[in-house]
Design a protein around this motif. Structure first.
Motif, PDB file in Angstrom:
ATOM      1  N   LEU A   1       0.717  -0.885   0.052  1.00  0.00           N
ATOM      2  CA  LEU A   1      -0.146  -0.076   0.086  1.00  0.00           C
ATOM      3  C   LEU A   1       0.764   1.422   0.005  1.00  0.00           C
ATOM      4  O   LEU A   1       1.358   1.261   1.317  1.00  0.00           O
ATOM      5  CB  LEU A   1      -0.454  -0.310   1.568  1.00  0.00           C
ATOM      6  CG  LEU A   1      -2.226   1.011   1.592  1.00  0.00           C
ATOM      7  CD1 LEU A   1      -2.954   0.957  -0.094  1.00  0.00           C
ATOM      8  CD2 LEU A   1      -2.500   1.049   2.461  1.00  0.00           C
TER       9      LEU A   1
ATOM     10  N   LEU B   1       0.662   4.426   2.099  1.00  0.00           N
ATOM     11  CA  LEU B   1       1.055   4.400   3.964  1.00  0.00           C
ATOM     12  C   LEU B   1       2.194   3.244   4.283  1.00  0.00           C
ATOM     13  O   LEU B   1       2.658   3.442   5.236  1.00  0.00           O
ATOM     14  CB  LEU B   1      -0.426   3.658   4.691  1.00  0.00           C
ATOM     15  CG  LEU B   1      -1.888   4.720   4.536  1.00  0.00           C
ATOM     16  CD1 LEU B   1      -2.697   3.502   5.120  1.00  0.00           C
ATOM     17  CD2 LEU B   1      -1.567   6.028   4.913  1.00  0.00           C
TER      18      LEU B   1
ATOM     19  N   GLY C   1       2.635   0.613   3.790  1.00  0.00           N
ATOM     20  CA  GLY C   1       2.791  -0.787   3.585  1.00  0.00           C
ATOM     21  C   GLY C   1       3.197  -2.077   3.147  1.00  0.00           C
ATOM     22  O   GLY C   1       3.512  -1.526   1.453  1.00  0.00           O
ATOM     23  N   LYS C   2       3.543  -3.322   3.304  1.00  0.00           N
ATOM     24  CA  LYS C   2       4.348  -4.038   2.779  1.00  0.00           C
ATOM     25  C   LYS C   2       2.748  -5.335   2.376  1.00  0.00           C
ATOM     26  O   LYS C   2       2.232  -5.563   3.865  1.00  0.00           O
ATOM     27  CB  LYS C   2       5.042  -4.618   3.424  1.00  0.00           C
ATOM     28  CG  LYS C   2       5.935  -5.555   3.320  1.00  0.00           C
ATOM     29  CD  LYS C   2       7.232  -5.971   3.698  1.00  0.00           C
ATOM     30  CE  LYS C   2       7.968  -7.512   3.298  1.00  0.00           C
ATOM     31  NZ  LYS C   2       7.548  -8.270   2.691  1.00  0.00           N
TER      32      LYS C   2
ATOM     33  N   SER D   1      -0.829  -5.577   1.361  1.00  0.00           N
ATOM     34  CA  SER D   1      -1.837  -4.538   2.486  1.00  0.00           C
ATOM     35  C   SER D   1      -2.573  -3.862   2.679  1.00  0.00           C
ATOM     36  O   SER D   1      -3.567  -3.202   1.687  1.00  0.00           O
ATOM     37  CB  SER D   1      -0.235  -3.682   2.030  1.00  0.00           C
ATOM     38  OG  SER D   1      -0.442  -2.473   3.167  1.00  0.00           O
ATOM     39  N   ASN D   2      -3.431  -3.161   3.395  1.00  0.00           N
ATOM     40  CA  ASN D   2      -4.750  -2.631   3.557  1.00  0.00           C
ATOM     41  C   ASN D   2      -4.864  -1.267   4.822  1.00  0.00           C
ATOM     42  O   ASN D   2      -3.874  -1.476   5.273  1.00  0.00           O
ATOM     43  CB  ASN D   2      -5.362  -2.957   3.193  1.00  0.00           C
ATOM     44  CG  ASN D   2      -6.272  -4.077   3.919  1.00  0.00           C
ATOM     45  OD1 ASN D   2      -5.861  -4.114   5.527  1.00  0.00           O
ATOM     46  ND2 ASN D   2      -6.082  -5.720   4.420  1.00  0.00           N
ATOM     47  N   ILE D   3      -5.565  -0.627   4.485  1.00  0.00           N
ATOM     48  CA  ILE D   3      -5.492  -0.021   6.021  1.00  0.00           C
ATOM     49  C   ILE D   3      -5.246  -0.375   7.080  1.00  0.00           C
ATOM     50  O   ILE D   3      -5.299  -0.173   8.313  1.00  0.00           O
ATOM     51  CB  ILE D   3      -6.650   1.318   5.576  1.00  0.00           C
ATOM     52  CG1 ILE D   3      -6.646   2.043   4.185  1.00  0.00           C
ATOM     53  CG2 ILE D   3      -6.641   2.263   6.783  1.00  0.00           C
ATOM     54  CD1 ILE D   3      -7.681   3.095   4.326  1.00  0.00           C
TER      55      ILE D   3
ATOM     56  N   LEU E   1      -2.179  -3.018   7.582  1.00  0.00           N
ATOM     57  CA  LEU E   1      -0.220  -2.440   6.896  1.00  0.00           C
ATOM     58  C   LEU E   1       0.672  -3.394   6.348  1.00  0.00           C
ATOM     59  O   LEU E   1       1.496  -3.564   5.194  1.00  0.00           O
ATOM     60  CB  LEU E   1       0.429  -1.302   7.030  1.00  0.00           C
ATOM     61  CG  LEU E   1      -0.613  -0.315   7.264  1.00  0.00           C
ATOM     62  CD1 LEU E   1       0.574   0.956   8.549  1.00  0.00           C
ATOM     63  CD2 LEU E   1      -0.725   0.176   6.408  1.00  0.00           C
ATOM     64  N   LYS E   2       0.863  -4.619   6.991  1.00  0.00           N
ATOM     65  CA  LYS E   2       1.318  -5.688   6.304  1.00  0.00           C
ATOM     66  C   LYS E   2       1.099  -6.650   6.506  1.00  0.00           C
ATOM     67  O   LYS E   2       0.218  -7.448   7.017  1.00  0.00           O
ATOM     68  CB  LYS E   2       2.785  -5.999   7.961  1.00  0.00           C
ATOM     69  CG  LYS E   2       3.711  -6.878   7.334  1.00  0.00           C
ATOM     70  CD  LYS E   2       4.789  -7.408   7.999  1.00  0.00           C
ATOM     71  CE  LYS E   2       5.517  -8.567   8.168  1.00  0.00           C
ATOM     72  NZ  LYS E   2       6.504  -9.006   8.763  1.00  0.00           N
TER      73      LYS E   2
ATOM     74  N   CYS F   1       6.913  -3.536  -1.738  1.00  0.00           N
ATOM     75  CA  CYS F   1       7.142  -2.753  -0.188  1.00  0.00           C
ATOM     76  C   CYS F   1       7.996  -1.438  -1.006  1.00  0.00           C
ATOM     77  O   CYS F   1       7.957  -1.314  -2.169  1.00  0.00           O
ATOM     78  CB  CYS F   1       8.295  -3.401   0.396  1.00  0.00           C
ATOM     79  SG  CYS F   1       9.136  -3.792  -0.608  1.00  0.00           S
TER      80      CYS F   1
END
Length: 338
Positions: A36, A39, A41-42, A79-81, A84-85, A130
């Motif tokens: 993501l 943000l 995010g991975k 990855s999402n809100i 994040l991982k 990532c």
């Protein structure tokens, strides 16, 4: 009446037609999940593919259950809100027989699975997206692999044509080779279910390969096969040996058996019966002489028991040797005081 000389070892036998000793599979690690970007995010990594040794698994069972022979790891979560991982994709396990070698298509060995629970990674999952990959995931590795059963022939039948090898194998195991009263009926390997050792065979009444070939007595035939093994691989003759006399149901069998036993007690006294090129360097010393009849079943249970006893004895001797070696190493490690 025929005779088999048994050199003991172990093997797992099955009927050849249903027996698969290797398998080629397509494996691919799962793709990674998306990162993501806004943000940082991975994404989750893709799942790996493993080969795991398990009991009661055969290549045929794998082939029947997975006819496409394709194994792919799970996809990593994006990855999402909320997370994040992303979660890693599920790994895929291929349950395989114990005692196999796993290789790539080019023959390079990945590893061996010798005991239950041994495991090898055969395809790694892709990385999740990532910041280092611009949040883009990678695909899992794809390849073809081979699983090869390590067939250790601790025991097999070796002898002249029509010596009764197939009949004995049928009597001792669940194998069903073609059997007939003419030479050269065995046209392909046959395996049955047994856990015992190694054989060679001759006819106690004598043996003649063809009408223009010389007739050989039982004693001569034993020594000829011994000489053949000696020339092929001399260390085979160091294995413990049992002499199995087959077709004891035929007339005159007892007298022929007594004659053969007498000759085998002091084989050097009868070496003048042999051509010079048939005399082995060392005559085989048999642990026991066991009369049987493969056709009636006489003596088969006793033979199986003797083979098992020999296996246990050999295993015990091997364990003693290992223990002695360990003790010797420990003695060398202990400091000597004057």
């Amino acid at each position: 009446m025929q005779l088999e000389m048994v050199q003991l070892s172990r093997v797992v036998f099955r009927k050849y037609g249903n027996f698969i000793d290797n398998l080629r599979l397509y494996v691919r690690g799962g793709s990674g999940g998306m990162g993501l970007q806004r943000l940082g995010g991975k994404g989750g990594d893709g799942g790996d593919v493993w080969v795991v040794a398990a009991k009661d698994i055969t290549f045929k069972r794998i082939k029947d259950k997975f006819p496409q022979k394709r194994f792919i790891g799970g996809v990593g979560a994006n990855s999402n809100i909320r997370a994040l991982k992303g979660a890693k994709g599920d790994s895929k396990e291929i349950l395989a027989p114990i005692g196999i070698t796993v290789t790539f298509d080019d023959g390079k060995i990945i590893g061996h699975l010798n005991t239950e629970g041994d495991r090898l990674m055969v395809a790694k999952g892709g990385r999740g997206g990532c910041m280092y990959s611009a949040f883009q995931p990678s695909r899992g590795k794809a390849k073809h692999i081979r699983l090869d059963l390590k067939l250790i022939a601790d025991f097999g039948l070796v002898g002249f044509p029509n010596a009764g090898k197939s009949s004995l194998l049928t009597a001792m195991s669940n194998a069903t080779p073609e059997i007939a009263s003419y030479p050269f009926t065995t046209v392909r390997p046959h395996i049955g279910k047994l856990i015992y050792k190694d054989y060679k065979q001759v006819d106690v009444c004598g043996f003649q390969l063809a009408s223009n070939a010389p007739f050989r007595s039982a004693f001569e035939t034993v020594q000829l096969l011994t000489k053949e093994l000696e020339l092929y691989k001399e260390e085979l003759l160091l294995k413990p040996a049992i002499l199995v006399v087959n077709k004891m149901d035929l007339p005159g069998a007892e007298d022929k058996l007594l004659e053969l036993k007498e000759q085998l007690q002091k084989p050097e006294d009868f070496s003048d019966l042999l051509p010079d090129d048939m005399i082995p360097k060392n005559f085989t010393a048999f642990k026991q002489v066991v009369p049987i009849s493969a056709s009636t079943g006489f003596g088969i249970d006793h033979l199986n028991s003797l083979v098992r006893e020999s296996l246990d004895e050999e295993a015990e001797n091997a364990n003693k040797a290992v223990h002695e070696e360990i003790l010797q190493e420990l003695r060398h490690q202990v400091p000597q005081h004057s």
